[in-house]
Design an enzyme around this catalytic site. Structure first.
Site, short mmCIF file in Angstrom:
data_model
loop_
_atom_site.label_atom_id
_atom_site.label_comp_id
_atom_site.label_asym_id
_atom_site.label_seq_id
_atom_site.Cartn_x
_atom_site.Cartn_y
_atom_site.Cartn_z
N THR A 86 0.60 0.77 6.65
CA THR A 86 1.32 1.17 7.84
C THR A 86 1.70 -0.07 8.65
O THR A 86 1.02 -1.10 8.54
CB THR A 86 0.48 2.13 8.73
OG1 THR A 86 -0.71 1.46 9.16
CG2 THR A 86 0.09 3.39 8.00
N ASP B 199 0.79 -1.25 0.00
CA ASP B 199 0.00 0.00 0.00
C ASP B 199 0.82 1.29 0.00
O ASP B 199 0.45 2.27 0.68
CB ASP B 199 -0.96 0.01 1.20
CG ASP B 199 -1.92 -1.17 1.21
OD1 ASP B 199 -1.89 -1.96 0.25
OD2 ASP B 199 -2.68 -1.31 2.18
N CYS C 168 -1.90 -2.41 7.85
CA CYS C 168 -1.91 -3.34 6.72
C CYS C 168 -0.69 -4.25 6.67
O CYS C 168 -0.78 -5.40 6.21
CB CYS C 168 -2.09 -2.57 5.42
SG CYS C 168 -3.74 -1.89 5.29
N LYS D 185 -6.72 -4.88 -2.98
CA LYS D 185 -7.32 -5.53 -1.81
C LYS D 185 -8.33 -4.58 -1.17
O LYS D 185 -8.05 -3.40 -0.99
CB LYS D 185 -6.22 -5.92 -0.82
CG LYS D 185 -5.40 -4.76 -0.26
CD LYS D 185 -4.21 -5.32 0.52
CE LYS D 185 -3.47 -4.30 1.33
NZ LYS D 185 -4.21 -3.56 2.32
N1 TIU Z 1 -2.57 0.35 4.33
C1 TIU Z 1 -3.00 0.61 5.57
O1 TIU Z 1 -2.29 0.43 6.53
N2 TIU Z 1 -4.27 1.15 5.68
C2 TIU Z 1 -4.66 1.99 6.70
O2 TIU Z 1 -5.82 2.43 6.75
N3 TIU Z 1 -3.71 2.35 7.61
C3 TIU Z 1 -3.83 3.24 8.64
O3 TIU Z 1 -2.90 3.35 9.43
N4 TIU Z 1 -4.90 4.00 8.73
#
Ligand code: TIU
Length: 229
Positions: A158, A24, A162, A129
């Protein structure tokens, strides 16, 4: 096989059966005006991950490793968006609404795209995803199994959301995961540190952690030929 100096103990990496998975690294999380910012986060806190991720990506490509990118996002009709996720945070600008980079966390919007610094090369699989984990409602498991992948080098954002969810999903499916510690990041530096420690605690309850500088030498295993698989 090559040993990675990792926590809680060394990991024997087989580059022929390993993939780099980048979670991500999207404009929606790393640039102003996207989902991360809509949640009230300071997106600049993630940007230090970009340079080490670029380096790890370049080395993985040179070593001919399978490289997989993921993107969190939803169908334009939002049919795959649970109402609970849309309601989360009671945001004034919610998921699916128009934002400065297109509709927030919707596939095909500019914000949904991967940041230019880490843009996928042709042939590198992209997993779209709808959830936090990269295995939920995707074909990632089939893709990995069909390529004989058993080990994952994980980075991205993060750490505690994720990246963690994906590592937990992967661990339950029998993959060995090593998180590149300097190539993952959080809006909350303390969550990043604790999130990494949670993975490696209890004898590596979900996996391993290691700095990318300790992972990169294992990719360039002697005798290994380059080129994408
Ligand atoms: N990709 C991911 O971690 N999605 C989130 O929403 N992370 C947050 O820390 N909000």
């Amino acid at each position: 096989m090559a040993l990675i100096n990792a926590e809680p103990y060394s990991l024997d990496l087989d580059p022929l059966r390993a993939a780099l998975i980048i979670i991500d690294m999207q404009r929606d999380f790393l640039e102003p005006g996207g989902f991360g910012a809509a949640l009230g986060n300071d997106v600049s806190l993630l940007r230090w991950t970009i340079a080490p991720c670029r380096q790890l990506l370049a080395q993985a490509r040179m070593a001919g490793l399978t490289v997989i990118h993921t993107r969190e996002g939803h169908r334009p009709d939002l049919a795959d968006l649970p109402p609970t996720k849309k309601a989360c945070g009671r945001l004034p600008v919610a998921l699916g609404d128009a934002g400065p980079m297109g509709r927030i966390l919707v596939r095909s919007g500019d914000g949904h795209d991967i940041i230019p610094e880490l843009y996928p090369m042709p042939g590198e699989p992209i997993i779209d995803k709808p959830g936090k984990g990269a295995f939920h409602a995707t074909d990632l498991d089939a893709l990995l199994k069909n390529r004989g992948i058993a080990q994952l080098i994980v980075c991205g954002v993060t750490t505690e959301v994720c990246v963690h969810t994906t590592v937990r999903e992967a661990n339950d499916r029998g993959y060995e995961c090593v998180v590149a510690a300097d190539c993952a990041g959080s809006y909350f530096p303390e969550f990043h540190e604790i999130g990494l420690r949670m993975i490696a605690a209890q004898g590596g309850i979900f996996g391993w952690i290691a700095p990318s500088a300790d992972i990169i030498p294992a990719l360039a295993e002697p005798g290994r030929s380059g080129g994408c698989r």
